[in-house]
Motif scaffolding. Structure first.
Motif, PDB file in Angstrom:
ATOM      1  N   PHE A   1       7.305  -0.704   7.257  1.00  0.00           N
ATOM      2  CA  PHE A   1       5.852  -0.645   7.219  1.00  0.00           C
ATOM      3  C   PHE A   1       5.424   0.680   6.612  1.00  0.00           C
ATOM      4  O   PHE A   1       5.822   1.741   7.091  1.00  0.00           O
ATOM      5  CB  PHE A   1       5.318  -0.786   8.645  1.00  0.00           C
ATOM      6  N   PRO A   2       4.618   0.670   5.545  1.00  0.00           N
ATOM      7  CA  PRO A   2       4.271   1.916   4.855  1.00  0.00           C
ATOM      8  C   PRO A   2       3.285   2.777   5.637  1.00  0.00           C
ATOM      9  O   PRO A   2       2.485   2.271   6.417  1.00  0.00           O
ATOM     10  CB  PRO A   2       3.636   1.420   3.553  1.00  0.00           C
ATOM     11  N   PHE A   3       3.356   4.071   5.398  1.00  0.00           N
ATOM     12  CA  PHE A   3       2.379   5.004   5.963  1.00  0.00           C
ATOM     13  C   PHE A   3       1.490   5.498   4.835  1.00  0.00           C
ATOM     14  O   PHE A   3       1.973   5.934   3.792  1.00  0.00           O
ATOM     15  CB  PHE A   3       3.080   6.191   6.625  1.00  0.00           C
ATOM     16  N   VAL A   4       0.186   5.394   5.034  1.00  0.00           N
ATOM     17  CA  VAL A   4      -0.779   5.865   4.043  1.00  0.00           C
ATOM     18  C   VAL A   4      -1.518   7.056   4.642  1.00  0.00           C
ATOM     19  O   VAL A   4      -2.050   6.977   5.751  1.00  0.00           O
ATOM     20  CB  VAL A   4      -1.777   4.756   3.651  1.00  0.00           C
ATOM     21  N   SER A   5      -1.553   8.152   3.923  1.00  0.00           N
ATOM     22  CA  SER A   5      -2.094   9.400   4.465  1.00  0.00           C
ATOM     23  C   SER A   5      -3.621   9.428   4.470  1.00  0.00           C
ATOM     24  O   SER A   5      -4.286   8.681   3.748  1.00  0.00           O
ATOM     25  CB  SER A   5      -1.574  10.584   3.646  1.00  0.00           C
ATOM     26  N   ASP A   6      -4.164  10.325   5.287  1.00  0.00           N
ATOM     27  CA  ASP A   6      -5.612  10.550   5.319  1.00  0.00           C
ATOM     28  C   ASP A   6      -6.123  10.992   3.949  1.00  0.00           C
ATOM     29  O   ASP A   6      -7.218  10.610   3.525  1.00  0.00           O
ATOM     30  CB  ASP A   6      -5.956  11.631   6.353  1.00  0.00           C
ATOM     31  N   LYS A   7      -5.323  11.805   3.263  1.00  0.00           N
ATOM     32  CA  LYS A   7      -5.723  12.325   1.957  1.00  0.00           C
ATOM     33  C   LYS A   7      -5.942  11.195   0.954  1.00  0.00           C
ATOM     34  O   LYS A   7      -6.930  11.188   0.205  1.00  0.00           O
ATOM     35  CB  LYS A   7      -4.658  13.292   1.437  1.00  0.00           C
ATOM     36  N   ALA A   8      -5.025  10.230   0.949  1.00  0.00           N
ATOM     37  CA  ALA A   8      -5.133   9.115   0.004  1.00  0.00           C
ATOM     38  C   ALA A   8      -6.335   8.234   0.330  1.00  0.00           C
ATOM     39  O   ALA A   8      -7.090   7.831  -0.559  1.00  0.00           O
ATOM     40  CB  ALA A   8      -3.848   8.295   0.020  1.00  0.00           C
TER      41      ALA A   8
ATOM     42  N   LEU B   1       0.823  -1.207   0.000  1.00  0.00           N
ATOM     43  CA  LEU B   1       0.000   0.000   0.000  1.00  0.00           C
ATOM     44  C   LEU B   1       0.860   1.260   0.000  1.00  0.00           C
ATOM     45  O   LEU B   1       1.945   1.294   0.568  1.00  0.00           O
ATOM     46  CB  LEU B   1      -0.916   0.026   1.222  1.00  0.00           C
ATOM     47  N   SER B   2       0.337   2.285  -0.633  1.00  0.00           N
ATOM     48  CA  SER B   2       1.005   3.586  -0.642  1.00  0.00           C
ATOM     49  C   SER B   2      -0.004   4.619  -1.116  1.00  0.00           C
ATOM     50  O   SER B   2      -1.054   4.279  -1.674  1.00  0.00           O
ATOM     51  CB  SER B   2       2.215   3.576  -1.591  1.00  0.00           C
ATOM     52  N   ASP B   3       0.309   5.882  -0.893  1.00  0.00           N
ATOM     53  CA  ASP B   3      -0.544   6.948  -1.412  1.00  0.00           C
ATOM     54  C   ASP B   3      -0.651   6.842  -2.930  1.00  0.00           C
ATOM     55  O   ASP B   3      -1.726   7.027  -3.507  1.00  0.00           O
ATOM     56  CB  ASP B   3       0.037   8.315  -1.040  1.00  0.00           C
TER      57      ASP B   3
END
Length: 271
Positions: A112-119, A82-84
């Motif tokens: 571990f990936p970080f996925v933003s609120d925007k995405a 997962l990613s933006d």
């Protein structure tokens, strides 16, 4: 990478063809430039794709697959993929029939990936009715925090090992939650977290608890808050803690009245 776009060419009956594919190796996939929905090779048979974690698989590869397989109904990915960029890329596919995104989080998937609120917001706005199933097998507390740092539109959540911190984040970050399954919770009674979810997760309609503890009074309060929408409630008899207000028999009667149907805890035989 393996994909079938026409079972007829292989001499396989469409009705008997199992529409599920596991990708064991993957590289970039080039999107067909001449694709159109009326194409006789329109890959309508491929409905489910499962992708296990591959560091070389880029968002462009997954996008090309979903862009070509327009009838894809379910996509299963490792959380590590997962990613933006991937979520925003999926939002760019105009004619997509995706109904379920299944994401599995394993402890060995690092970094571990970080996925933003925007995405996540863009993804849920583009696919407002999608079922987002998150299966977490995480054991490290720091990684569990990353799962619920963003406002994630998860609808079906399966936790292998829940902690008090992860539970408090779920009620705040997962308002679209429909189903909650917890295998293990070892931080004492889970009462206050379930009550909090009943208040903040207005779509919650299925709850299953494994090796967890909950007081009979806490369970009665939880069900009283969401009885009108609660369709599934699975709790073992050994998880219930009797208190001054309710024993198991009394809380079973109370819940049956609230739910409008017979309810009793699951019996666990002594071997």
């Amino acid at each position: 990478m393996f994909a079938v776009t026409s079972t007829e060419k292989l001499g396989i009956n469409d009705e008997c063809f199992k529409s599920a594919v596991t990708i064991s190796e993957a590289k970039n996939v080039e999107c067909r430039k001449d694709y159109c929905c009326g194409d006789e090779n329109d890959p309508k048979t491929l409905h489910l794709v499962r992708v296990k974690g591959f560091p070389r698989l880029l968002p462009e590869g997954i996008l090309a697959l979903t862009n070509y397989c327009r009838w894809l109904r379910e996509l299963s990915l490792s959380y590590a993929l997962l990613s933006d960029e991937l979520l925003l890329a999926l939002c760019s596919v105009k004619q997509i029939h995706l109904e379920t995104l299944r994401v599995e989080a394993y402890p060995e998937a690092k970094p571990f990936p970080f996925v933003s609120d925007k995405a996540w917001s863009a993804f849920s706005n583009h696919l407002p009715d999608i079922n987002l199933a998150l299966l977490s097998y995480m054991t490290d507390d720091d990684n569990k925090k990353l799962l619920f740092t963003s406002h994630i539109p998860v609808t079906h959540l399966y936790l292998g090992d829940a902690t008090s911190e992860s539970m408090s984040r779920i009620s705040k970050q997962c308002p679209r939650l429909i189903e909650l399954v917890i295998a293990t919770y070892e931080s004492g009674p889970i009462d206050r977290f379930l009550i909090s979810m009943a208040k903040s997760c207005s779509h919650l309609s299925a709850v299953s608890l494994g090796d967890c503890e909950i007081t009979c009074s806490g369970l009665a309060k939880f069900v009283a808050l969401c009885a009108h929408r609660l369709q599934v409630l699975y709790i073992s008899e050994t998880s219930l803690i009797e208190d001054a207000d309710f024993d198991i028999a009394k809380v079973s009667t109370n819940l049956s009245s609230l739910l409008g149907r017979m309810w009793i805890p699951e019996y666990v035989p002594l071997w």
